[in-house]
Design a protein around this motif. Structure first.
Motif, PDB file in Angstrom:
ATOM      1  N   THR A   1      44.310  40.383  61.915  1.00 17.06           N
ATOM      2  CA  THR A   1      43.153  40.351  62.812  1.00 17.06           C
ATOM      3  C   THR A   1      42.381  39.049  62.619  1.00 17.06           C
ATOM      4  N   ASP A   2      42.093  38.355  63.707  1.00 21.55           N
ATOM      5  CA  ASP A   2      41.340  37.102  63.603  1.00 21.55           C
ATOM      6  C   ASP A   2      39.951  37.351  63.033  1.00 21.55           C
ATOM      7  N   PRO A   3      39.503  36.538  62.095  1.00 20.36           N
ATOM      8  CA  PRO A   3      38.125  36.667  61.604  1.00 20.36           C
ATOM      9  C   PRO A   3      37.136  36.242  62.685  1.00 20.36           C
ATOM     10  N   ASP A   4      35.914  36.687  62.552  1.00 19.76           N
ATOM     11  CA  ASP A   4      34.852  36.318  63.480  1.00 19.76           C
ATOM     12  C   ASP A   4      34.274  34.972  63.063  1.00 19.76           C
ATOM     13  N   PRO A   5      34.500  33.906  63.845  1.00 20.94           N
ATOM     14  CA  PRO A   5      34.008  32.582  63.435  1.00 20.94           C
ATOM     15  C   PRO A   5      32.489  32.561  63.309  1.00 20.94           C
ATOM     16  N   GLN A   6      32.017  31.975  62.225  1.00 21.22           N
ATOM     17  CA  GLN A   6      30.581  31.885  62.007  1.00 21.22           C
ATOM     18  C   GLN A   6      30.278  30.667  61.141  1.00 21.22           C
ATOM     19  N   ALA A   7      29.125  30.091  61.368  1.00 19.28           N
ATOM     20  CA  ALA A   7      28.701  28.942  60.572  1.00 19.28           C
ATOM     21  C   ALA A   7      28.194  29.429  59.224  1.00 19.28           C
ATOM     22  N   GLU A   8      28.869  29.039  58.159  1.00 20.17           N
ATOM     23  CA  GLU A   8      28.490  29.428  56.808  1.00 20.17           C
ATOM     24  C   GLU A   8      27.998  28.206  56.038  1.00 20.17           C
ATOM     25  N   PRO A   9      27.168  28.396  55.027  1.00 23.48           N
ATOM     26  CA  PRO A   9      26.728  27.264  54.203  1.00 23.48           C
ATOM     27  C   PRO A   9      27.920  26.616  53.491  1.00 23.48           C
ATOM     28  N   LEU A  10      27.801  25.338  53.201  1.00 23.25           N
ATOM     29  CA  LEU A  10      28.845  24.641  52.448  1.00 23.25           C
ATOM     30  C   LEU A  10      29.098  25.315  51.103  1.00 23.25           C
ATOM     31  N   SER A  11      30.349  25.430  50.739  1.00 20.50           N
ATOM     32  CA  SER A  11      30.693  25.956  49.422  1.00 20.50           C
ATOM     33  C   SER A  11      30.240  24.985  48.343  1.00 20.50           C
ATOM     34  N   ARG A  12      29.941  25.518  47.161  1.00 17.81           N
ATOM     35  CA  ARG A  12      29.518  24.663  46.049  1.00 17.81           C
ATOM     36  C   ARG A  12      30.673  23.808  45.552  1.00 17.81           C
TER      37      ARG A  12
ATOM     38  N   LYS B   1      51.638  35.281  62.333  1.00 16.90           N
ATOM     39  CA  LYS B   1      51.011  35.566  63.621  1.00 16.90           C
ATOM     40  C   LYS B   1      51.348  34.523  64.671  1.00 16.90           C
ATOM     41  N   ILE B   2      51.502  33.254  64.280  1.00 13.66           N
ATOM     42  CA  ILE B   2      51.808  32.225  65.277  1.00 13.66           C
ATOM     43  C   ILE B   2      53.304  31.922  65.348  1.00 13.66           C
ATOM     44  N   GLY B   3      54.120  32.755  64.685  1.00  9.59           N
ATOM     45  CA  GLY B   3      55.559  32.669  64.852  1.00  9.59           C
ATOM     46  C   GLY B   3      56.246  31.490  64.210  1.00  9.59           C
ATOM     47  N   MET B   4      55.807  31.099  62.995  1.00 12.36           N
ATOM     48  CA  MET B   4      56.410  29.935  62.347  1.00 12.36           C
ATOM     49  C   MET B   4      57.071  30.239  61.013  1.00 12.36           C
ATOM     50  N   LEU B   5      57.180  31.524  60.642  1.00  5.49           N
ATOM     51  CA  LEU B   5      57.736  31.854  59.329  1.00  5.49           C
ATOM     52  C   LEU B   5      59.205  31.462  59.204  1.00  5.49           C
ATOM     53  N   LYS B   6      60.002  31.762  60.212  1.00  9.34           N
ATOM     54  CA  LYS B   6      61.443  31.534  60.120  1.00  9.34           C
ATOM     55  C   LYS B   6      61.763  30.064  59.899  1.00  9.34           C
ATOM     56  N   ARG B   7      61.089  29.212  60.636  1.00  5.08           N
ATOM     57  CA  ARG B   7      61.333  27.772  60.515  1.00  5.08           C
ATOM     58  C   ARG B   7      60.594  27.170  59.326  1.00  5.08           C
ATOM     59  N   GLY B   8      59.431  27.723  59.004  1.00  2.00           N
ATOM     60  CA  GLY B   8      58.655  27.214  57.867  1.00  2.00           C
ATOM     61  C   GLY B   8      57.566  26.243  58.243  1.00  2.00           C
ATOM     62  N   THR B   9      57.742  25.533  59.334  1.00  2.00           N
ATOM     63  CA  THR B   9      56.728  24.596  59.834  1.00  2.00           C
ATOM     64  C   THR B   9      56.652  24.743  61.349  1.00  2.00           C
ATOM     65  N   ALA B  10      55.613  24.191  61.933  1.00  2.00           N
ATOM     66  CA  ALA B  10      55.461  24.238  63.385  1.00  2.00           C
ATOM     67  C   ALA B  10      54.542  23.114  63.827  1.00  2.00           C
ATOM     68  N   ARG B  11      54.732  22.666  65.041  1.00  3.36           N
ATOM     69  CA  ARG B  11      53.841  21.683  65.639  1.00  3.36           C
ATOM     70  C   ARG B  11      52.658  22.431  66.213  1.00  3.36           C
ATOM     71  N   VAL B  12      51.453  22.109  65.754  1.00  2.80           N
ATOM     72  CA  VAL B  12      50.275  22.886  66.124  1.00  2.80           C
ATOM     73  C   VAL B  12      49.124  22.006  66.600  1.00  2.80           C
ATOM     74  N   LYS B  13      48.203  22.665  67.262  1.00  6.63           N
ATOM     75  CA  LYS B  13      46.923  22.063  67.613  1.00  6.63           C
ATOM     76  C   LYS B  13      45.847  22.777  66.821  1.00  6.63           C
ATOM     77  N   VAL B  14      44.986  22.020  66.158  1.00  7.24           N
ATOM     78  CA  VAL B  14      43.907  22.576  65.337  1.00  7.24           C
ATOM     79  C   VAL B  14      42.576  22.242  65.999  1.00  7.24           C
ATOM     80  N   GLU B  15      41.771  23.268  66.279  1.00 11.79           N
ATOM     81  CA  GLU B  15      40.475  23.088  66.933  1.00 11.79           C
ATOM     82  C   GLU B  15      39.373  23.705  66.080  1.00 11.79           C
ATOM     83  N   LEU B  16      38.368  22.925  65.741  1.00 10.12           N
ATOM     84  CA  LEU B  16      37.239  23.426  64.962  1.00 10.12           C
ATOM     85  C   LEU B  16      36.367  24.337  65.822  1.00 10.12           C
ATOM     86  N   LEU B  17      36.078  25.543  65.288  1.00 11.18           N
ATOM     87  CA  LEU B  17      35.233  26.504  65.994  1.00 11.18           C
ATOM     88  C   LEU B  17      33.846  26.613  65.384  1.00 11.18           C
TER      89      LEU B  17
END
Length: 299
Positions: free
Chosen positions: A62-73, A173-189
């Protein structure tokens, strides 16, 4: 795959770097040349990573609910690994990139991440070289169009052709286990810098009554609910139990120490339904006295 671990509390303000991966291949060098050694050499019981003996459940994916959290120490200071300097982007609110994703599993499960949390391969998390910890990103497999939202709480991968390391559940979840890697797009939420930009009276702040007491409004956007299972004066026992719980129940865990006691906590989660499910689950198992560590965060 290489990972970097930061100490959560640094007594001498010294940056402690470790990297969770097998030693990279380097060409033969003359005896006089300096040999690069993985900062994580000898840290893990497994020499190579391995796949778990079961698939992740639908709940675990299940996708987590994106939220702005304080910076980790931990995990947000500049660092150097294998001779390369990295500068975490603590103040960014926008980020997008395309590259290769990989994933990490059994070898690192139950070990600390760069921001001091415990890696759970069944949680929806990821590692990135420079994104602020923690932050939330959407990762889309460009070949299958499958996507997942993950919480970035670790550093890596340190293969230069890769941009993100996914947990086992996220990779599945994104279907990359069999191959081990995948070409992806990463977007900051969501990122810590977005806390300052959050408008007052946002949807995360209760507005049902203008006279609501401050105890009903939990400080910031990021609600951090924990469940305490046990408290022990034996730190070693608490840490052993922590790894056992993380592996057996596939939940995030933390040992919090203070005043001579070491408290084993499950969490955090911002999902109150999940928090209540966890509480019922542990009370029905071997922890009938489990309780919400801070009810203001779990109400």
């Amino acid at each position: 795959m290489t990972r970097i671990i930061f100490s959560g509390i640094c007594l001498l303000s010294a940056l402690v770097l470790t990297a969770c991966s097998s030693k990279p291949q380097v060409p033969d060098t003359p005896p006089s040349s300096k040999k690069m050694v993985s900062p994580n050499e000898g840290r893990y019981q497994q020499d190579k990573d391995s796949i778990p003996d079961r698939l992740p459940t639908l709940l675990e994916m299940t996708d987590p609910d994106p939220q702005a959290e304080p910076l980790s120490r931990g995990g947000n200071n500049p660092y150097n690994i294998f001779g390369i300097n990295y500068l975490p982007l603590a103040n960014i609110t926008e980020h997008e990139e395309i590259g290769i994703a990989s994933w990490y599993g059994n070898k690192f499960h139950g070990h600390y991440t760069s921001n001091g949390e415990v890696y759970n391969m069944f949680a929806m998390t990821a590692a990135h070289k420079t994104l602020p910890l923690p932050s939330y990103v959407r990762v889309t497999n460009l070949d299958t169009k499958q996507s997942a939202i993950v919480r970035v709480n670790d550093r890596g991968p340190f293969h230069q052709d890769r941009v993100i390391d996914l947990s086992y559940s996220a990779a599945y979840k994104i279907g990359m286990l069999k191959r081990g890697t995948a070409r992806v797009k990463v977007e900051l939420l969501k990122s810590p810098a977005m806390l300052a930009n959050q408008p007052r009276g946002s949807s995360r702040t209760p507005t049902t009554s203008s006279s609501s007491s401050s105890s009903q409004v939990v400080g910031t956007l990021a609600r951090q609910c924990y469940i305490q299972l046990v408290a022990s004066s034996d730190n070693r026992r608490a840490n052993q139990l922590q790894q056992q719980i993380a592996q057996q129940y596939s939940v995030p865990t933390e040992v919090r120490s203070g005043n001579g006691l070491h408290r084993l906590l499950v969490g955090p989660t911002s999902d109150m339904q999940q928090a209540n499910d966890w509480l019922r689950r542990f009370r029905a198992a071997n922890y009938p006295e489990a309780f919400f560590f801070d009810r203001r965060q779990c109400g």
